[in-house]
Design an enzyme around this catalytic site. Sequence first.
Site, PDB file in Angstrom:
ATOM      1  N   PHE A 132       1.869  -2.704  -2.297  1.00  0.00           N
ATOM      2  CA  PHE A 132       1.273  -3.159  -3.555  1.00  0.00           C
ATOM      3  C   PHE A 132       2.392  -3.470  -4.548  1.00  0.00           C
ATOM      4  O   PHE A 132       2.267  -3.231  -5.745  1.00  0.00           O
ATOM      5  CB  PHE A 132       0.362  -2.078  -4.152  1.00  0.00           C
ATOM      6  CG  PHE A 132      -0.848  -1.761  -3.308  1.00  0.00           C
ATOM      7  CD1 PHE A 132      -1.462  -2.729  -2.527  1.00  0.00           C
ATOM      8  CD2 PHE A 132      -1.382  -0.479  -3.309  1.00  0.00           C
ATOM      9  CE1 PHE A 132      -2.584  -2.437  -1.754  1.00  0.00           C
ATOM     10  CE2 PHE A 132      -2.498  -0.169  -2.549  1.00  0.00           C
ATOM     11  CZ  PHE A 132      -3.098  -1.150  -1.761  1.00  0.00           C
ATOM     12  N   CYS A 134       5.184  -6.274  -3.893  1.00  0.00           N
ATOM     13  CA  CYS A 134       5.947  -7.519  -3.817  1.00  0.00           C
ATOM     14  C   CYS A 134       5.667  -8.396  -5.049  1.00  0.00           C
ATOM     15  O   CYS A 134       4.519  -8.775  -5.286  1.00  0.00           O
ATOM     16  CB  CYS A 134       5.578  -8.257  -2.534  1.00  0.00           C
ATOM     17  SG  CYS A 134       6.586  -9.723  -2.324  1.00  0.00           S
ATOM     18  N   ASN A 199       9.267  -0.743  -5.504  1.00  0.00           N
ATOM     19  CA  ASN A 199       9.490  -2.049  -4.915  1.00  0.00           C
ATOM     20  C   ASN A 199      10.369  -2.825  -5.913  1.00  0.00           C
ATOM     21  O   ASN A 199      10.902  -2.247  -6.847  1.00  0.00           O
ATOM     22  CB  ASN A 199       8.158  -2.756  -4.649  1.00  0.00           C
ATOM     23  CG  ASN A 199       8.282  -3.746  -3.498  1.00  0.00           C
ATOM     24  OD1 ASN A 199       9.173  -4.592  -3.493  1.00  0.00           O
ATOM     25  ND2 ASN A 199       7.396  -3.655  -2.519  1.00  0.00           N
TER      26      ASN A 199
END
Length: 452
Positions: A132, A134, A199
């Site tokens: 969840f 990128c 991320n």
Amino acid sequence: MADLSIDFAGIKSPNPFWLASAPPANSGEQIMRAFDAGWGGAVWKTLGDPIVNVSSRFGALDYGGQKVMGFTNIELISDRPLEDNLREVREVKKRYPKHAVVVSVMTETRDDWRVLIRRCEDAGADGLELNFGCPHGMCERGMGSSVGQEPRLLEEITSWAKEFAKTPVLVKLTPNVGDILEPGRAGVRGGADGLSLVNTFKSIISVDLDRMVPEPRVGMDSTNGGYCGPAVKPIALHMVASLARDPRIGIPLSGIGGISNWRDAAEFIALGCTSVQVCTAVMHYGFRIVEDMIDGLSNYLDERGMKSVNDLRGRAVRQFREWGELDLGYQLVARIDSNKCIGCQLCVSACHDGAHQCIFTGTEDRKRPPHAHAPHVMAKAPQPQVIGAVAGTRVPWVDEPECVGCNLCALVCPVPECITMEQTSASALKGDTWNRRVQEGRNKVPGGIHEF
Ligand SMILES: Cc1cc2nc3c(=O)[nH]c(=O)nc-3n(C[C@H](O)[C@H](O)[C@H](O)COP(=O)(O)O)c2cc1C
Ligand code: SF4
Ligand code: SF4
């Protein structure tokens, strides 16, 4: 020797060092070489639908002689056929049954999540990581960080995954949010067994000023990328620590973001992580960096008398608190070792232009700037002024009553331990905190916006 093995929500691994879902974990052959080099686990490069990528797709930020301080990419998820990836997952698990193989997944509909999760688990995945995070390409199609930025959606998709999965489900969060607690808590409400973060950060790494195109360049166009590498570590540490402190989280954390050596890893673990994941440092230096990570962490634990990674986990969390709880009476002052000083004057310009104007050079008295606190209108050089063996009269001196102990001079001084920050005798404010002042109504003080 300390025990480096970990148990992450039931996923076991011989050490806490995992490859992050990214190019180093893009194939079975790479992951097996990584395990041979010493990595304890890997999160497979995200599997899902778009089997397509662009060229070029990476960019880097070099700073002050250091290559790849920051790194960016505009790559999508795996561009290798799902069938190939799953066959290799099976192969890796067969050959390395004791290593952690988590498969990162990302798709759209509830039915697609069901099919993808079943196929990954049938191939032998030890767990799943829901991507969840990128921040490029996939989010424009309603996946990746666009889910990570919508707590209710994140919660719902996590609950689908939990409904379909038999193995532990990790939720990988995007850092592109105002408050990391919101998606973190949403993941917990959805039933996640662990959280991975961070991320990459939505970013533009640079602009080609000849072609007038941002980097990385695809022909004569570009798009925003995802930023990572050493430069993002401080932000990642903060986000990890926020989750680790929150009583509503309480599930294992996998720390990611700029981890390049054992110290970085130890810091993430001390702030509450069970495992750590690495991408940029492996892309820069290769799998072999794990050898130093293992030796370094292991020696550190031994030296500290810690028997396992569990003993280190979360040790620094208690010391992280709100600003309002800090001791207002703790006071440092800068002291200069005149024998080490080389007279470069960096501390003088830093303090005069960027701090509190209280370092001077030479023996003469200096007039304090107009905003100086009374009664220090005239700063007196210490008598006799200490003259340095190396720098002679170029050794600066600190007007101590005016020094606020901000640290700036010590940070810019190029000579190790030439400027040290030393604690002054206990101040009258010792133990006082802003929160206590607010509680006792002492927060409106002379000099503020209220008249007295
Ligand atoms: C080229 C590249 C590709 C990536 N691909 C993925 C991916 O497919 N899935 C994912 O969850 N994260 C992906 N990431 C993010 C990394 O897993 C990791 O979260 C991020 O790079 C921060 O770690 P680092 O500072 O050690 O690089 C990618 C990162 C890079 C640099
Ligand atoms: S600690 Fe800050 S205020 Fe004190 S001398 Fe150094 S730069 Fe100046
Ligand atoms: S104390 Fe450090 S920064 Fe200041 S003049 Fe000496 S060497 Fe330079």
